[in-house]
Design a protein around this motif. Structure first.
Motif, PDB file in Angstrom:
ATOM      1  N   ASN A  82       0.817  -1.229   0.000  1.00 42.44           N
ATOM      2  CA  ASN A  82       0.000   0.000   0.000  1.00 42.44           C
ATOM      3  C   ASN A  82       0.846   1.272   0.000  1.00 42.44           C
ATOM      4  O   ASN A  82       0.473   2.274   0.604  1.00 42.44           O
ATOM      5  CB  ASN A  82      -0.992   0.024   1.172  1.00 42.44           C
ATOM      6  CG  ASN A  82      -1.948  -1.143   1.119  1.00 42.44           C
ATOM      7  OD1 ASN A  82      -1.819  -2.088   1.893  1.00 42.44           O
ATOM      8  ND2 ASN A  82      -2.873  -1.113   0.198  1.00 42.44           N
ATOM      9  N   ALA A 106      -3.790  -0.324 -11.154  1.00 36.66           N
ATOM     10  CA  ALA A 106      -4.670  -1.115 -10.277  1.00 36.66           C
ATOM     11  C   ALA A 106      -4.204  -2.559 -10.090  1.00 36.66           C
ATOM     12  O   ALA A 106      -4.857  -3.326  -9.378  1.00 36.66           O
ATOM     13  CB  ALA A 106      -6.087  -1.106 -10.862  1.00 36.66           C
ATOM     14  N   SER A 109      -4.043  -3.901  -6.490  1.00 30.09           N
ATOM     15  CA  SER A 109      -5.178  -3.727  -5.565  1.00 30.09           C
ATOM     16  C   SER A 109      -6.291  -4.736  -5.876  1.00 30.09           C
ATOM     17  O   SER A 109      -6.292  -5.401  -6.912  1.00 30.09           O
ATOM     18  CB  SER A 109      -5.711  -2.294  -5.624  1.00 30.09           C
ATOM     19  OG  SER A 109      -6.264  -2.036  -6.892  1.00 30.09           O
ATOM     20  N   TYR A 113     -12.632  -3.335  -6.208  1.00 29.50           N
ATOM     21  CA  TYR A 113     -12.710  -1.887  -6.017  1.00 29.50           C
ATOM     22  C   TYR A 113     -12.436  -1.110  -7.300  1.00 29.50           C
ATOM     23  O   TYR A 113     -12.441   0.111  -7.303  1.00 29.50           O
ATOM     24  CB  TYR A 113     -11.696  -1.426  -4.955  1.00 29.50           C
ATOM     25  CG  TYR A 113     -11.976  -1.967  -3.578  1.00 29.50           C
ATOM     26  CD1 TYR A 113     -13.117  -1.576  -2.880  1.00 29.50           C
ATOM     27  CD2 TYR A 113     -11.091  -2.858  -2.970  1.00 29.50           C
ATOM     28  CE1 TYR A 113     -13.381  -2.064  -1.611  1.00 29.50           C
ATOM     29  CE2 TYR A 113     -11.349  -3.351  -1.702  1.00 29.50           C
ATOM     30  CZ  TYR A 113     -12.491  -2.958  -1.029  1.00 29.50           C
ATOM     31  OH  TYR A 113     -12.752  -3.445   0.219  1.00 29.50           O
ATOM     32  N   ASP A 117     -12.719   2.898  -7.785  1.00 27.10           N
ATOM     33  CA  ASP A 117     -11.475   3.673  -7.832  1.00 27.10           C
ATOM     34  C   ASP A 117     -11.366   4.466  -9.138  1.00 27.10           C
ATOM     35  O   ASP A 117     -10.867   5.591  -9.142  1.00 27.10           O
ATOM     36  CB  ASP A 117     -10.260   2.743  -7.681  1.00 27.10           C
ATOM     37  CG  ASP A 117     -10.175   2.131  -6.292  1.00 27.10           C
ATOM     38  OD1 ASP A 117     -10.846   2.654  -5.388  1.00 27.10           O
ATOM     39  OD2 ASP A 117      -9.464   1.133  -6.117  1.00 27.10           O
ATOM     40  N   HIS A 120     -13.520   7.447  -8.849  1.00 30.46           N
ATOM     41  CA  HIS A 120     -12.864   8.418  -7.968  1.00 30.46           C
ATOM     42  C   HIS A 120     -11.785   9.190  -8.735  1.00 30.46           C
ATOM     43  O   HIS A 120     -11.676  10.417  -8.623  1.00 30.46           O
ATOM     44  CB  HIS A 120     -12.258   7.685  -6.768  1.00 30.46           C
ATOM     45  CG  HIS A 120     -11.673   8.591  -5.725  1.00 30.46           C
ATOM     46  ND1 HIS A 120     -12.279   9.752  -5.305  1.00 30.46           N
ATOM     47  CD2 HIS A 120     -10.511   8.511  -5.012  1.00 30.46           C
ATOM     48  CE1 HIS A 120     -11.527  10.339  -4.381  1.00 30.46           C
ATOM     49  NE2 HIS A 120     -10.446   9.615  -4.194  1.00 30.46           N
ATOM     50  N   ARG A 156      -4.741   2.054  -4.457  1.00 32.96           N
ATOM     51  CA  ARG A 156      -5.342   2.239  -3.126  1.00 32.96           C
ATOM     52  C   ARG A 156      -4.284   2.395  -2.034  1.00 32.96           C
ATOM     53  O   ARG A 156      -4.277   1.673  -1.041  1.00 32.96           O
ATOM     54  CB  ARG A 156      -6.264   1.064  -2.769  1.00 32.96           C
ATOM     55  CG  ARG A 156      -7.408   0.848  -3.725  1.00 32.96           C
ATOM     56  CD  ARG A 156      -8.308  -0.293  -3.293  1.00 32.96           C
ATOM     57  NE  ARG A 156      -9.138   0.062  -2.167  1.00 32.96           N
ATOM     58  CZ  ARG A 156     -10.288   0.739  -2.231  1.00 32.96           C
ATOM     59  NH1 ARG A 156     -10.740   1.147  -3.387  1.00 32.96           N
ATOM     60  NH2 ARG A 156     -10.981   0.997  -1.146  1.00 32.96           N
ATOM     61  N   ARG A 158      -1.946   3.615   1.145  1.00 34.65           N
ATOM     62  CA  ARG A 158      -2.039   4.281   2.454  1.00 34.65           C
ATOM     63  C   ARG A 158      -1.030   5.415   2.494  1.00 34.65           C
ATOM     64  O   ARG A 158      -1.202   6.388   3.203  1.00 34.65           O
ATOM     65  CB  ARG A 158      -1.676   3.286   3.563  1.00 34.65           C
ATOM     66  CG  ARG A 158      -2.859   2.798   4.357  1.00 34.65           C
ATOM     67  CD  ARG A 158      -2.398   1.803   5.386  1.00 34.65           C
ATOM     68  NE  ARG A 158      -2.139   2.418   6.680  1.00 34.65           N
ATOM     69  CZ  ARG A 158      -1.591   1.782   7.692  1.00 34.65           C
ATOM     70  NH1 ARG A 158      -1.223   0.526   7.566  1.00 34.65           N
ATOM     71  NH2 ARG A 158      -1.400   2.401   8.833  1.00 34.65           N
ATOM     72  N   ASP A 188      -9.901  12.097   2.275  1.00 34.79           N
ATOM     73  CA  ASP A 188      -9.690  10.642   2.250  1.00 34.79           C
ATOM     74  C   ASP A 188      -8.711  10.169   3.316  1.00 34.79           C
ATOM     75  O   ASP A 188      -8.497   8.974   3.473  1.00 34.79           O
ATOM     76  CB  ASP A 188      -9.166  10.205   0.866  1.00 34.79           C
ATOM     77  CG  ASP A 188     -10.123  10.560  -0.261  1.00 34.79           C
ATOM     78  OD1 ASP A 188     -11.249  11.009   0.048  1.00 34.79           O
ATOM     79  OD2 ASP A 188      -9.765  10.406  -1.441  1.00 34.79           O
TER      80      ASP A 188
END
Length: 242
Positions: A82, A106, A109, A113, A117, A120, A156, A158, A188
């Motif tokens: 992440n 992607a 991930s 999702y 995503d 988004h 995605r 962190r 977010d």
């Protein structure tokens, strides 16, 4: 805001052959923060960013992410933790369409999702939605930068590592991209480590900042504190040097 460091860099030294690029760099990025690293071209900022991702490797010191040491981990394993990087110079896939670039982002991930995503990414950057079937290499510099950030977000993360997102872009586009970074952090809760030559925008945005000179961190403080420092203003803000 939790003060548990998500990323810890401890006394890191990095070399290119016999040339030392980082000289004992120590910094933390806490969960939910935007931390920026400013400095002149060639100061070692991008080297630190790449060292966090394992290429080049740190010769000495430790890099700890989410409590786990990643100093010697292969880059492909680091990206599965992440952590996503939007590299200097954008490095999008020029022959692939916008959609194909986003699909590449992607790959690490959960597929469930993907649609969410993608929606988004298009909400953040409506221009990419308009250009989704266009080849990446035919986009403007600003659009390519949007694509590089959107591609990183498709993983995605962190922790988002952003390397020189404003480089070579028109002031209006720079403003727009920094606005997106701010919203990703505030809305977010995304943790961002930002390497930037545009000291004014970076320090205005950041919770905390560091100044790097010749592979050494010479000053640290909140974004506001560093913006107010005489030596920072003289070196990075006055005369339009960066």
């Amino acid at each position: 805001m939790s003060q548990q460091p998500l990323l810890q860099v401890k006394n890191v030294e990095t070399f290119y052959g016999k040339i030392q690029a980082l000289r004992g760099v120590t910094l933390d990025v806490n969960e939910g923060e935007i931390v920026t690293l400013i400095g002149a071209n060639g100061a070692g900022k991008s080297t630190l960013m790449m060292t966090i991702c394992g290429d080049p490797r740190a010769a000495k010191g430790q890099i700890i992410y989410d409590g786990k040491e990643i100093t010697q981990m292969p880059t492909h394993e680091i990206t599965r933790m992440n952590i996503a990087q939007s590299p200097e110079g954008r490095r999008i896939f020029g022959r692939m369409t916008v959609m194909e670039n986003l699909m590449m982002g992607a790959t690490t991930s959960d597929p469930e999702y993907y649609e969410e995503d993608l929606a988004h990414a298009f909400e953040l950057f409506p221009r990419l939605h308009e250009r989704q079937h266009q080849r990446g290499g035919t986009l403007s510099g600003g659009e390519q930068q949007m694509l590089a950030i959107a591609r990183a977000l498709m993983a995605r993360p962190r922790l988002l590592l952003l390397d020189e997102p404003s480089l070579g872009l028109a002031p209006l586009v720079v403003k727009q991209i920094f606005e997106v970074i701010k919203n990703l952090n505030k809305k977010d809760g995304l943790t961002v480590f930002l390497v930037e030559q545009n000291a004014y925008h970076a320090l205005k945005l950041a919770d905390r900042g560091h100044v790097m000179v010749n592979g050494l961190i010479t000053l640290s403080g909140t974004g506001k504190e560093l913006l107010a420092r005489e030596e920072v203003r003289a070196a990075y803000l006055e005369g339009g040097a960066h």
